[in-house]
Structure formats: C-alpha cells, structure tokens
Design a protein around this motif. Structure first.
Motif, mmCIF file in Angstrom:
data_model
loop_
_atom_site.group_PDB
_atom_site.id
_atom_site.type_symbol
_atom_site.label_atom_id
_atom_site.label_comp_id
_atom_site.label_asym_id
_atom_site.label_seq_id
_atom_site.Cartn_x
_atom_site.Cartn_y
_atom_site.Cartn_z
ATOM 1 N N THR A 107 -4.026 -15.615 7.500
ATOM 2 C CA THR A 107 -2.810 -14.800 7.407
ATOM 3 C C THR A 107 -2.473 -14.381 5.979
ATOM 4 O OG1 THR A 107 -1.125 -16.554 7.230
ATOM 5 C CG2 THR A 107 -1.878 -15.960 9.455
ATOM 6 N N SER A 108 -3.403 -14.591 5.044
ATOM 7 C CA SER A 108 -3.211 -14.038 3.712
ATOM 8 C C SER A 108 -3.729 -12.604 3.704
ATOM 9 C CB SER A 108 -3.952 -14.875 2.671
ATOM 10 O OG SER A 108 -5.364 -14.797 2.884
ATOM 11 N N GLY A 109 -3.457 -11.895 2.632
ATOM 12 C CA GLY A 109 -3.922 -10.521 2.526
ATOM 13 C C GLY A 109 -4.054 -10.110 1.077
ATOM 14 N N LEU A 110 -4.680 -8.974 0.862
ATOM 15 C CA LEU A 110 -4.880 -8.465 -0.492
ATOM 16 C C LEU A 110 -4.848 -6.946 -0.456
ATOM 17 C CD1 LEU A 110 -5.654 -8.941 -3.498
ATOM 18 C CD2 LEU A 110 -8.056 -8.780 -2.772
ATOM 19 N N THR A 111 -4.026 -6.378 -1.316
ATOM 20 C CA THR A 111 -3.972 -4.925 -1.478
ATOM 21 C C THR A 111 -4.369 -4.590 -2.904
ATOM 22 O OG1 THR A 111 -2.208 -4.688 0.161
ATOM 23 C CG2 THR A 111 -2.491 -2.884 -1.397
ATOM 24 N N VAL A 112 -5.365 -3.738 -3.049
ATOM 25 C CA VAL A 112 -5.871 -3.374 -4.370
ATOM 26 C C VAL A 112 -5.521 -1.920 -4.646
ATOM 27 C CG1 VAL A 112 -7.912 -3.148 -5.834
ATOM 28 C CG2 VAL A 112 -7.771 -5.020 -4.169
ATOM 29 N N SER A 113 -4.832 -1.710 -5.747
ATOM 30 C CA SER A 113 -4.508 -0.348 -6.180
ATOM 31 C C SER A 113 -4.832 -0.218 -7.656
ATOM 32 C CB SER A 113 -3.031 -0.031 -5.926
ATOM 33 O OG SER A 113 -2.190 -0.868 -6.711
ATOM 34 N N ARG A 114 -5.084 1.003 -8.064
ATOM 35 C CA ARG A 114 -5.425 1.264 -9.458
ATOM 36 C C ARG A 114 -4.385 2.189 -10.078
ATOM 37 N NH1 ARG A 114 -10.257 -0.744 -10.745
ATOM 38 N NH2 ARG A 114 -11.762 -1.158 -9.086
ATOM 39 N N GLY A 130 0.803 -1.214 0.000
ATOM 40 C CA GLY A 130 0.000 0.000 0.000
ATOM 41 C C GLY A 130 0.836 1.264 0.000
ATOM 42 N N LEU A 131 1.888 1.295 0.825
ATOM 43 C CA LEU A 131 2.729 2.484 0.917
ATOM 44 C C LEU A 131 3.428 2.776 -0.405
ATOM 45 C CD1 LEU A 131 4.068 4.734 2.559
ATOM 46 C CD2 LEU A 131 5.804 3.071 3.277
ATOM 47 N N ILE A 132 4.015 1.766 -1.016
ATOM 48 C CA ILE A 132 4.727 1.982 -2.273
ATOM 49 C C ILE A 132 3.753 2.328 -3.393
ATOM 50 C CG2 ILE A 132 6.242 0.941 -3.988
ATOM 51 C CD1 ILE A 132 7.537 1.663 -1.296
ATOM 52 N N GLY A 137 -7.821 -0.195 -1.291
ATOM 53 C CA GLY A 137 -8.085 -0.781 0.010
ATOM 54 C C GLY A 137 -7.198 -1.979 0.280
ATOM 55 N N ILE A 138 -7.181 -2.391 1.553
ATOM 56 C CA ILE A 138 -6.377 -3.522 2.008
ATOM 57 C C ILE A 138 -7.274 -4.456 2.811
ATOM 58 C CG2 ILE A 138 -4.428 -4.236 3.455
ATOM 59 C CD1 ILE A 138 -3.189 -1.481 2.939
ATOM 60 N N ARG A 139 -7.118 -5.746 2.570
ATOM 61 C CA ARG A 139 -7.877 -6.752 3.312
ATOM 62 C C ARG A 139 -6.894 -7.742 3.938
ATOM 63 N NH1 ARG A 139 -13.306 -6.603 1.741
ATOM 64 N NH2 ARG A 139 -13.657 -8.690 2.575
ATOM 65 N N LEU A 140 -7.123 -8.060 5.204
ATOM 66 C CA LEU A 140 -6.334 -9.057 5.923
ATOM 67 C C LEU A 140 -7.250 -10.196 6.333
ATOM 68 C CD1 LEU A 140 -4.427 -6.588 8.291
ATOM 69 C CD2 LEU A 140 -3.659 -7.450 6.080
#
Length: 259
Positions: free
Chosen positions: A99-106, A80-82, A92-95
C-alpha cells in the motif's frame, strides 16, 4: 483514436442519412442527460448504512491493509495531478502491494510547485471525498461515478508497474460497471460508500505517519520533505494533514447527512 468515414453514391442523399444523424444526436443527448442530470437522493438510512460500511472498511487493521490501496491511489493521484497543474513533468506513478506508492516528477527541486506537489498526497483523499460529498449533496450521483472513472483512466496512463495498473483497472472497472449497468439504488449505495470511505479513510494515514515518525520511521515522508522545502517543522505539516482530513470529514459528513 482514429475514425474512418466513407460514403458511396448508392446511399448518398438517401432518407436514411438524416435518420442516422438524428439517432446519433439523440444518443449523445441521452448520454449527456444521463451523466449531468440529477438523481433522487437516497433514504437517510442508506446514507447512514454506507457510513457504517465505510468505517468497517477502515477501522479493522487486517481489512485496512487491503482497502488502503484505494487511499494510496488517491494519495499518489493527488501528487501527480498537482505536479501537472504546477507545470512539472510527471514521469510516472507506482503503486505497491504493501500500500505504499511513489510518484516521480521532474522540474525545479524547490519552490511553490514542489511544495504543493509534496503537500497534495495526504490531503488528496479527504479533499476528493469532500468534492464527492458536494456532488452527492447536489444529487449528481452518476456524474460523480463518471468523474471518478475518468480520473482513474487518466491515472492509468501514468502507472509504471503491473500491480499499480491492476489496482487502478479493477477500481475503475467497478466504477464504470456500476455507473453503466446498475440501477439508481445501487449507484447511490456505491457512490455514498465511496465518498464516506475517502472521508473516513483519509483520516487514518496521517495518524499512521505520526506514529511511524514517533518511532523513528519514515525519515523521507511527505512531512519531512515539506520541512526541508519550507524550513517549517514536520509536525506543523502533520497538523495540516490532520486539519484537512478532519475538516473534510466534518464538512463532507454534514453534506451527506443533509444537516
């Protein structure tokens, strides 16, 4: 946050006003000194004990299933930061509880920004640990705790599921309470344990990913995404993840142990 200030003719200009302003200035000054001043370095035995504690939180598989949530926070936070720093729009970010996760960026689906964003996940925990080790080596224990709290607060704004919000809130609350209420010895123990955990815990995920890929799992992992983006083979990116985590552990460990 909006603040409303009011004054009445009954107190305007009274000697109490400068005292209130002075008290506010002193309070802010005290807070500044508290955050940015240095704290005494802990005894060597405490540094070693916190390293052993961090290793104990990472090595056993049953406990790792729980503690890995903290590494996932750092992993997805790195994405998310980068993404933001490279001009992408962070959706948004989902945890998740596994212990998996997902970061969505456009943004542009290719290019340097997307490459850096994809590479940031596995490298974020050890690099955060390295940065934390540098602060602790400079005796900025309280500053480390406050910076960690601030980063978690910023991340909370971007969380998009209940489990993720709960995980970040609990983690941030621990840092906040320790930095605000605990004495110097407890702050040092918590800070050193946290940094050791990032350094040691940052090593294991790359090996787990390597094992999954060897058995045909994780076909859309960060390494595979980077391979498609750069046409460099996924094992090369895995090597990068290993190199960053190993070098961070060695360098950060030397700082923490004052070698």
């Amino acid at each position: 946050m909006n603040e409303t200030h009011s004054a009445s003719s009954g107190i305007h200009g009274t000697p109490d006003t400068p005292l209130a302003s002075g008290s506010l200035g002193e309070s802010l000054g005290d807070l500044w000194d508290r955050v940015f001043s240095t704290q005494p370095a802990p005894e060597q035995w405490l540094v070693i004990a916190t390293a052993v504690l961090a290793l104990a939180a990472v090595a056993p598989r049953p406990l790792w299933r729980l503690t890995r949530n903290a590494i996932t926070i750092a992993h997805e936070g790195g994405h998310g930061l980068i993404a933001l720093l490279t001009g992408r729009s962070l959706e948004g970010i989902r945890l998740h509880s596994d212990t998996s996760g997902l970061t969505v960026s456009r943004g542009k689906p290719t290019g340097l920004g997307m490459i850096l964003t994809a590479a940031a996940g596995y490298t974020a925990p050890p690099l955060l640990g390295l940065g934390g080790a540098w602060l602790l080596a400079a005796d900025h224990i309280t500053l480390f705790l406050w910076l960690a709290t601030a980063l978690l607060l910023v991340m909370l704004v971007m969380i998009r599921n209940a489990y993720g919000a709960l995980t970040v809130i609990l983690t941030g609350a621990a840092f906040l309470l320790i930095s605000w209420l605990a004495n110097a010895e407890v702050q040092a123990a918590f800070a050193y344990t946290s940094v050791w955990f990032l350094l040691v815990g940052g090593v294991r995920p790359a090996f787990e990913l390597q094992s999954k890929r060897r058995h045909g799992g994780a076909p859309d992992s960060d390494a595979d995404q980077l391979a498609r983006l750069t046409h460099a083979p996924a094992p090369l990116w895995l090597f990068l993840f290993h190199a960053v985590s190993a070098c961070s552990l060695i360098g950060g460990g030397r700082w923490l142990l004052d070698l």
